[in-house]
Design an enzyme around this catalytic site. Structure first.
Site, PDB file in Angstrom:
ATOM      1  N   SER A  28      32.843 -27.742  85.673  1.00 54.04           N
ATOM      2  CA  SER A  28      32.323 -26.643  86.476  1.00 54.04           C
ATOM      3  C   SER A  28      32.662 -25.292  85.863  1.00 54.04           C
ATOM      4  O   SER A  28      33.753 -25.095  85.330  1.00 54.04           O
ATOM      5  CB  SER A  28      32.913 -26.724  87.887  1.00 54.04           C
ATOM      6  OG  SER A  28      32.613 -25.554  88.632  1.00 54.04           O
ATOM      7  N   TYR A  48      26.521 -21.561  86.362  1.00 53.97           N
ATOM      8  CA  TYR A  48      25.717 -20.753  87.265  1.00 53.97           C
ATOM      9  C   TYR A  48      25.432 -19.457  86.518  1.00 53.97           C
ATOM     10  O   TYR A  48      26.366 -18.799  86.043  1.00 53.97           O
ATOM     11  CB  TYR A  48      26.482 -20.417  88.546  1.00 53.97           C
ATOM     12  CG  TYR A  48      26.823 -21.582  89.430  1.00 53.97           C
ATOM     13  CD1 TYR A  48      25.847 -22.209  90.189  1.00 53.97           C
ATOM     14  CD2 TYR A  48      28.139 -22.026  89.538  1.00 53.97           C
ATOM     15  CE1 TYR A  48      26.167 -23.269  91.031  1.00 53.97           C
ATOM     16  CE2 TYR A  48      28.470 -23.078  90.380  1.00 53.97           C
ATOM     17  CZ  TYR A  48      27.477 -23.700  91.117  1.00 53.97           C
ATOM     18  OH  TYR A  48      27.796 -24.744  91.948  1.00 53.97           O
ATOM     19  N   THR A 101      22.797 -25.178  86.675  1.00 53.13           N
ATOM     20  CA  THR A 101      22.561 -25.492  88.083  1.00 53.13           C
ATOM     21  C   THR A 101      21.489 -24.541  88.598  1.00 53.13           C
ATOM     22  O   THR A 101      21.693 -23.333  88.638  1.00 53.13           O
ATOM     23  CB  THR A 101      23.851 -25.361  88.904  1.00 53.13           C
ATOM     24  OG1 THR A 101      24.777 -26.357  88.472  1.00 53.13           O
ATOM     25  CG2 THR A 101      23.573 -25.584  90.387  1.00 53.13           C
ATOM     26  N   LYS A 115      20.003 -28.974  86.328  1.00 47.99           N
ATOM     27  CA  LYS A 115      20.494 -29.757  87.465  1.00 47.99           C
ATOM     28  C   LYS A 115      19.941 -29.184  88.768  1.00 47.99           C
ATOM     29  O   LYS A 115      19.935 -27.975  88.967  1.00 47.99           O
ATOM     30  CB  LYS A 115      22.023 -29.725  87.477  1.00 47.99           C
ATOM     31  CG  LYS A 115      22.685 -30.508  88.592  1.00 47.99           C
ATOM     32  CD  LYS A 115      24.203 -30.473  88.391  1.00 47.99           C
ATOM     33  CE  LYS A 115      24.943 -31.229  89.464  1.00 47.99           C
ATOM     34  NZ  LYS A 115      24.890 -30.534  90.768  1.00 47.99           N
ATOM     35  N   HIS A 168      22.566 -31.446  94.993  1.00 45.90           N
ATOM     36  CA  HIS A 168      23.870 -30.762  95.038  1.00 45.90           C
ATOM     37  C   HIS A 168      24.818 -31.466  96.000  1.00 45.90           C
ATOM     38  O   HIS A 168      25.625 -30.824  96.690  1.00 45.90           O
ATOM     39  CB  HIS A 168      23.679 -29.298  95.455  1.00 45.90           C
ATOM     40  CG  HIS A 168      24.666 -28.349  94.825  1.00 45.90           C
ATOM     41  ND1 HIS A 168      24.311 -27.426  93.868  1.00 45.90           N
ATOM     42  CD2 HIS A 168      25.990 -28.175  95.013  1.00 45.90           C
ATOM     43  CE1 HIS A 168      25.369 -26.720  93.510  1.00 45.90           C
ATOM     44  NE2 HIS A 168      26.409 -27.166  94.194  1.00 45.90           N
TER      45      HIS A 168
END
Length: 342
Positions: free
Chosen positions: A104, A126, A152, A216, A240
């Site tokens: 992440s 992100y 994402t 994603k 998610h």
């Protein structure tokens, strides 16, 4: 009882209540998170008999990286709340199982520490409103040896959570988030998630990093096609973990449409969300996924047994997959086709 089936209960006894709630919860009314496992349970098989399954080979490549098992670790945040080693422990556990981990962008462990484990890893990103923050993180990940970038795409805003009690943000320790970014350089608005993205961001990420880019959060065939046409190396069918738009379609139902849309292209398909059994993995691979990713189970395993727990989780799922392949009459994931599904 299977070890994996009792993992969340064991983890709940080790985690602060707000952390456990944050890990397990979905958005809004929790409809999507509640449907995920049942959607995979609803899949039925048409086994083929009198085939040679004396040798099973689970190995494959994912975005060009060889893995021994087609079960990867999905990106999750606050891993240092689950285990002091955090993302480095998760990576070590995945590597011992012959898999890889997706890290992440909120990670509380430096990319250098993760890279030092020797486990192949991808960066989940992100894109921030201030692209300078995104560039800083991308450059750090490339330097530390990331093998791919996972964009994402389903989070222009964060899904609404309906908390009852103290939130996780009231109990987490300093340094458990954004260890790879100098937060003092950016305002909260700078770091807010960009809500103006289009397919061109895929090419921008690929050019900046020189790495394959996977998208994603794809749940539609037309979106998968748009990603492929923009240069995506892969798409991850994902809602998610039920944490964004509540009521979003389960990934078990979305996957066939995405695979059909990308048939005949070089864009790889992956899926996460609700996969808890080797038979679930079998179903996903038969639909056309190259590999699957597990998120919450990996967090529970990390919470309960640290890195060895992650290894055990992935190995158990791989063993169940090998068993299911024998029973369905196929010696490897590469030989699976949709005709084994009812």
């Amino acid at each position: 009882m299977r070890w994996i089936d009792g993992l969340e209960e064991l983890a709940a006894g080790r985690l602060p209540e707000p952390v456990h709630r944050y890990f397990r919860q979905g958005s809004a009314g929790g409809i999507s998170v509640a449907e995920a496992v049942d959607a995979w349970n609803a899949v039925r098989f048409r086994p083929q008999v009198l085939t040679d399954v004396s040798r099973i080979d689970l190995g494959t490549t994912v975005a060009g990286t060889p893995v021994d098992v087609p079960v990867l670790v999905a990106p999750t945040t606050l891993q240092r709340q689950a285990d002091p080693g955090g993302e480095a422990a998760m990576a070590a556990g995945a590597g011992a199982a012959g898999s890889l981990t997706v890290v992440s962008s909120n990670a509380g462990t430096t990319f250098a520490e993760i890279g030092a484990t020797g486990t192949p890893w991808w960066l989940q990103i992100y894109v921030a409103r201030n692209r300078s923050a995104t560039i800083e993180m991308l450059d750090a990940a490339v330097t530390a040896g990331a093998r791919a970038v996972v964009l994402t795409a389903d989070t222009p805003v964060v899904g609404r959570k309906e908390d009852d009690g103290p939130t996780v943000w009231e109990v987490i320790q300093p340094g458990h988030l954004l260890a790879n970014l100098d937060e003092d350089k950016y305002s909260d608005d700078d770091l807010a998630k960009a809500d103006d993205l289009g397919p061109d961001i895929i090419g921008w990420l690929a050019e900046r990093t020189g790495l394959p880019v996977l998208v994603k959060g794809v749940l539609r065939g037309d979106d998968a096609t748009r990603c492929a046409e923009a240069g995506a190396a892969g798409v991850i069918v994902s809602n998610h973990g039920g944490r964004q738009l509540d009521g979003a379609i389960p990934t078990a139902r979305a996957l066939p449409e995405v695979c059909e849309a990308l048939a005949g292209t070089t864009t790889e398909v992956y899926v996460d969300g609700g996969l808890r059994r080797g038979e679930h993995v079998l179903a996903a691979l038969a639909m056309g996924a190259r590999a699957v990713l597990v998120g919450r189970p990996a967090l529970w395993a990390l919470s309960v047994e640290g890195a060895p727990g992650v290894t055990r989780l992935l190995t158990d799922l791989a063993d169940e997959l090998a068993h299911a392949l024998r029973l369905v009459g196929r010696p490897s994931p590469a030989t699976l086709t949709p005709d084994v599904l009812a």
